[in-house]
Design an enzyme around this catalytic site. Structure first.
Site, mmCIF file in Angstrom:
data_model
loop_
_atom_site.group_PDB
_atom_site.id
_atom_site.type_symbol
_atom_site.label_atom_id
_atom_site.label_comp_id
_atom_site.label_asym_id
_atom_site.label_seq_id
_atom_site.Cartn_x
_atom_site.Cartn_y
_atom_site.Cartn_z
ATOM 1 N N HIS A 120 1.230 -0.949 0.143
ATOM 2 C CA HIS A 120 -0.049 0.452 -0.196
ATOM 3 C C HIS A 120 0.615 1.434 -0.199
ATOM 4 O O HIS A 120 -0.389 2.358 0.155
ATOM 5 C CB HIS A 120 -0.773 -0.023 1.476
ATOM 6 C CG HIS A 120 -1.639 -1.400 1.105
ATOM 7 N ND1 HIS A 120 -2.981 -1.488 2.132
ATOM 8 C CD2 HIS A 120 -2.200 -1.795 0.300
ATOM 9 C CE1 HIS A 120 -3.753 -2.561 1.531
ATOM 10 N NE2 HIS A 120 -3.387 -2.534 0.925
ATOM 11 N N GLY A 187 -1.809 -9.641 12.343
ATOM 12 C CA GLY A 187 -2.672 -8.758 12.391
ATOM 13 C C GLY A 187 -3.057 -7.811 11.728
ATOM 14 O O GLY A 187 -2.609 -6.419 10.980
ATOM 15 N N SER A 189 -6.596 -7.606 9.984
ATOM 16 C CA SER A 189 -8.354 -8.012 9.883
ATOM 17 C C SER A 189 -8.349 -8.457 8.514
ATOM 18 O O SER A 189 -9.724 -9.514 8.627
ATOM 19 C CB SER A 189 -9.570 -6.417 9.948
ATOM 20 O OG SER A 189 -9.180 -5.681 8.514
ATOM 21 N N PRO A 214 -4.770 -11.237 18.047
ATOM 22 C CA PRO A 214 -5.810 -11.813 19.361
ATOM 23 C C PRO A 214 -7.358 -11.864 18.960
ATOM 24 O O PRO A 214 -8.404 -12.808 19.664
ATOM 25 C CB PRO A 214 -5.769 -10.093 19.902
ATOM 26 C CG PRO A 214 -4.682 -9.814 19.780
ATOM 27 C CD PRO A 214 -4.416 -10.323 18.382
HETATM 28 C C1 BJW Z 1 -2.962 -6.828 16.295
HETATM 29 C C2 BJW Z 1 -3.243 -6.971 17.358
HETATM 30 C C3 BJW Z 1 -1.817 -6.596 18.189
HETATM 31 C C4 BJW Z 1 -4.746 -5.752 16.537
HETATM 32 N N1 BJW Z 1 -0.850 -7.910 17.359
HETATM 33 N N2 BJW Z 1 -3.005 -8.086 15.390
HETATM 34 C C5 BJW Z 1 -16.447 -4.935 -1.834
HETATM 35 C C6 BJW Z 1 -15.643 -5.925 -2.235
HETATM 36 C C7 BJW Z 1 -14.478 -6.094 -2.578
HETATM 37 C C8 BJW Z 1 -13.323 -5.320 -1.983
HETATM 38 C C9 BJW Z 1 -14.318 -3.965 -2.803
HETATM 39 C C10 BJW Z 1 -14.969 -3.848 -2.237
HETATM 40 N N3 BJW Z 1 -15.601 -2.533 -2.546
HETATM 41 C C11 BJW Z 1 -14.334 -1.708 -3.365
HETATM 42 C C12 BJW Z 1 -13.185 -2.693 -3.509
HETATM 43 C C13 BJW Z 1 -12.344 -2.444 -3.292
HETATM 44 C C14 BJW Z 1 -11.455 -1.968 -2.385
HETATM 45 C C15 BJW Z 1 -11.300 -2.654 -0.469
HETATM 46 O O1 BJW Z 1 -10.547 -3.728 -0.389
HETATM 47 N N4 BJW Z 1 -12.842 -2.408 0.091
HETATM 48 C C16 BJW Z 1 -13.248 -3.107 1.130
HETATM 49 C C17 BJW Z 1 -12.303 -2.276 2.222
HETATM 50 C C18 BJW Z 1 -14.604 -3.255 1.114
HETATM 51 N N5 BJW Z 1 -10.309 -2.159 -2.214
HETATM 52 C C19 BJW Z 1 -9.201 -0.707 -2.917
HETATM 53 O O2 BJW Z 1 -9.134 0.065 -3.488
HETATM 54 C C20 BJW Z 1 -7.247 -1.625 -3.122
HETATM 55 N N6 BJW Z 1 -7.572 -1.449 -4.380
HETATM 56 C C21 BJW Z 1 -8.305 -1.848 -5.714
HETATM 57 O O3 BJW Z 1 -8.991 -2.367 -5.739
HETATM 58 O O4 BJW Z 1 -8.154 -1.250 -6.779
HETATM 59 C C22 BJW Z 1 -8.178 -1.904 -8.381
HETATM 60 C C23 BJW Z 1 -7.986 -1.402 -9.433
HETATM 61 C C24 BJW Z 1 -7.540 -2.042 -10.277
HETATM 62 C C25 BJW Z 1 -6.861 -1.978 -11.430
HETATM 63 C C26 BJW Z 1 -6.952 -0.147 -11.761
HETATM 64 C C27 BJW Z 1 -7.851 0.296 -10.404
HETATM 65 C C28 BJW Z 1 -8.161 -0.217 -9.670
HETATM 66 C C29 BJW Z 1 -6.531 -0.373 -2.312
HETATM 67 C C30 BJW Z 1 -6.892 -0.879 -0.818
HETATM 68 C C31 BJW Z 1 -5.949 0.737 -0.385
HETATM 69 C C32 BJW Z 1 -6.084 0.401 0.815
HETATM 70 N N7 BJW Z 1 -5.368 1.041 1.681
HETATM 71 C C33 BJW Z 1 -5.685 1.672 2.671
HETATM 72 C C34 BJW Z 1 -4.906 2.934 2.755
HETATM 73 C C35 BJW Z 1 -3.760 3.446 2.951
HETATM 74 C C36 BJW Z 1 -2.486 2.981 3.254
HETATM 75 C C37 BJW Z 1 -2.285 3.956 4.652
HETATM 76 O O5 BJW Z 1 -3.099 5.447 5.030
HETATM 77 O O6 BJW Z 1 -1.822 3.541 5.812
HETATM 78 O O7 BJW Z 1 -4.322 -0.085 3.247
HETATM 79 S S1 BJW Z 1 -7.145 0.789 3.808
HETATM 80 C C38 BJW Z 1 -6.692 0.511 5.257
HETATM 81 O O8 BJW Z 1 -6.481 -0.601 5.275
HETATM 82 C C39 BJW Z 1 -4.736 0.589 5.076
HETATM 83 C C40 BJW Z 1 -4.408 -0.787 5.151
HETATM 84 O O9 BJW Z 1 -3.392 -1.140 4.813
HETATM 85 C C41 BJW Z 1 -5.527 -1.544 4.593
HETATM 86 C C42 BJW Z 1 -6.104 -3.269 6.277
HETATM 87 O O10 BJW Z 1 -6.007 -2.585 7.533
HETATM 88 P P1 BJW Z 1 -5.047 -3.789 8.350
HETATM 89 O O11 BJW Z 1 -4.098 -3.562 8.097
HETATM 90 O O12 BJW Z 1 -5.959 -4.987 8.579
HETATM 91 O O13 BJW Z 1 -5.752 -3.137 9.605
HETATM 92 P P2 BJW Z 1 -7.434 -3.255 10.546
HETATM 93 O O14 BJW Z 1 -7.121 -1.524 11.397
HETATM 94 O O15 BJW Z 1 -7.934 -3.468 9.443
HETATM 95 O O16 BJW Z 1 -7.314 -4.146 11.325
HETATM 96 C C43 BJW Z 1 -5.978 -4.549 12.217
HETATM 97 C C44 BJW Z 1 -5.873 -6.117 12.597
HETATM 98 O O17 BJW Z 1 -5.233 -6.318 14.095
HETATM 99 C C45 BJW Z 1 -6.987 -6.418 13.583
HETATM 100 O O18 BJW Z 1 -7.528 -7.817 12.786
HETATM 101 C C46 BJW Z 1 -7.333 -6.728 15.396
HETATM 102 O O19 BJW Z 1 -7.609 -7.882 15.646
HETATM 103 C C47 BJW Z 1 -5.563 -7.518 14.778
HETATM 104 N N8 BJW Z 1 -4.985 -6.334 15.914
HETATM 105 N N9 BJW Z 1 -3.723 -5.520 18.229
HETATM 106 C C48 BJW Z 1 -2.002 -9.017 16.501
HETATM 107 N N10 BJW Z 1 -1.410 -6.321 19.019
#
Ligand code: BJW
Ligand code: ZN
Length: 257
Positions: A120, A187, A189, A214
């Site tokens: 990302h 870590g 979701s 967790p």
């Molecule tokens: C612990 C802990 C501890 C806590 N130890 N664990 C409908 C269905 C399917 C897909 C889509 C849809 N509608 C739209 C989409 C596509 C979309 C998408 O997936 N959306 C969903 C939300 C529905 N995806 C996109 O748009 C992607 N691009 C794409 O699909 O392009 C298509 C394309 C092709 C060709 C040309 C043009 C386009 C891009 C996705 C970009 C995501 N960006 C973000 C923000 C930017 C980065 C930033 O600012 O930092 O990335 S969103 C945000 O979520 C960030 C993260 O990387 C990402 C994932 O989150 P993550 O890391 O999983 O965090 P959390 O908070 O969700 O979870 C934390 C976890 O940790 C929890 O489970 C806790 O339990 C755990 N935890 N403490 C271990 N100590």
């Protein structure tokens, strides 16, 4: 956490040649960086979906810059934790090891991981929304609406919703997932695609997939087991046992010479 799963992970890793890992915000939680979803996941009342889109940037570039400047400051002020360090250590223990992260905080690299696939993007770089030219994000970049020489607005080099992931980084992460013997999902979701699909692809291609989180996620049904504890506790515990069973690969190859 069940002791059985710990043993199963150790057993699978001890036999594995190819290991791949996908990390998300939870791996940096113990470095003090908030996760996106769940408690503490809002920034000044905005959900990530409100500030991490090209539309949000077009509407209000200053708001998006403020969000990412705060994120960059938090990342720079934090330090890698024991989970990042354990993953950096694991890099040297397998014939092939691939680390893909959804995080943009740079903490895997600062912990010593040599190769990190940043799915990302990164808070360390910016690029011009006009001509596309990229540069390091340095402190002298004015807050608000920094501009490129071409007159276009700079933006953080982050992959926002609706944008494609960097092609080469993605190809390599997908290849690693499809060929892994063991795939660790740490870590995250698993709500955001295509990154979450890597874990599903690994499971479908026959890898033993384990979740370190967790909380159980919606992907858990694809997995062979889980450690339900914080990453900074689970990964060092795994690595300590593993290190006693596996030599460093550098050592392995020099044995053969
Ligand atoms: C612990 C802990 C501890 C806590 N130890 N664990 C409908 C269905 C399917 C897909 C889509 C849809 N509608 C739209 C989409 C596509 C979309 C998408 O997936 N959306 C969903 C939300 C529905 N995806 C996109 O748009 C992607 N691009 C794409 O699909 O392009 C298509 C394309 C092709 C060709 C040309 C043009 C386009 C891009 C996705 C970009 C995501 N960006 C973000 C923000 C930017 C980065 C930033 O600012 O930092 O990335 S969103 C945000 O979520 C960030 C993260 O990387 C990402 C994932 O989150 P993550 O890391 O999983 O965090 P959390 O908070 O969700 O979870 C934390 C976890 O940790 C929890 O489970 C806790 O339990 C755990 N935890 N403490 C271990 N100590
Ligand atoms: Zn430009």
């Amino acid at each position: 956490m069940s002791g059985g799963d710990f043993e199963r992970i150790i057993d699978a890793l001890s036999k594995a040649d190819r290991v791949a890992v996908l990390t998300g915000a939870g791996v940096s939680a113990e470095s003090g960086i908030p996760t996106f979803r769940g408690a503490g996941g809002l920034w000044e009342g905005h959900a990530i979906e409100d500030v991490a889109t090209p539309e949000a940037f077009a509407r209000d570039p200053s708001l998006v810059w403020d969000f990412y400047s705060a994120r960059r400051q938090a990342a720079l002020a934090s330090s890698p934790n024991a989970a990042h360090r354990a993953l950096a250590e694991m890099e040297t223990r397998f014939l092939e090891f691939h680390l893909a992260t959804q995080n943009v905080d740079g903490l895997h690299g600062r912990a010593g991981s040599r190769r990190v696939a940043e799915l990302h993007g990164s808070l360390e770089r910016v690029r011009c929304a006009g001509c596309g030219s990229a540069r390091d994000w340095t402190d002298d970049l004015a807050f608000g609406r920094p501009r490129c020489g071409c007159g276009g607005l700079f933006r953080p080099a982050i992959v926002w919703f609706g944008e494609a992931l960097p092609a080469e980084v993605w190809r390599e992460a997908e290849r690693a997932a499809r060929t892994a013997d063991v795939y660790l999902v740490v870590g995250t979701s698993g709500e955001v695609y295509p990154a979450a699909g890597l874990a599903i692809a690994a499971a479908r291609e026959g890898a033993a997939v384990f979740e370190i989180n967790p909380e159980a996620t919606s992907l858990a049904r694809f997995f062979s087991g889980a450690l339900r504890e914080p990453a900074a506790r689970a990964l060092p515990r795994l690595f300590t046992v593993l290190a006693s069973r596996l030599p460093e690969t550098d050592a392995r190859s020099s044995d053969k010479e």
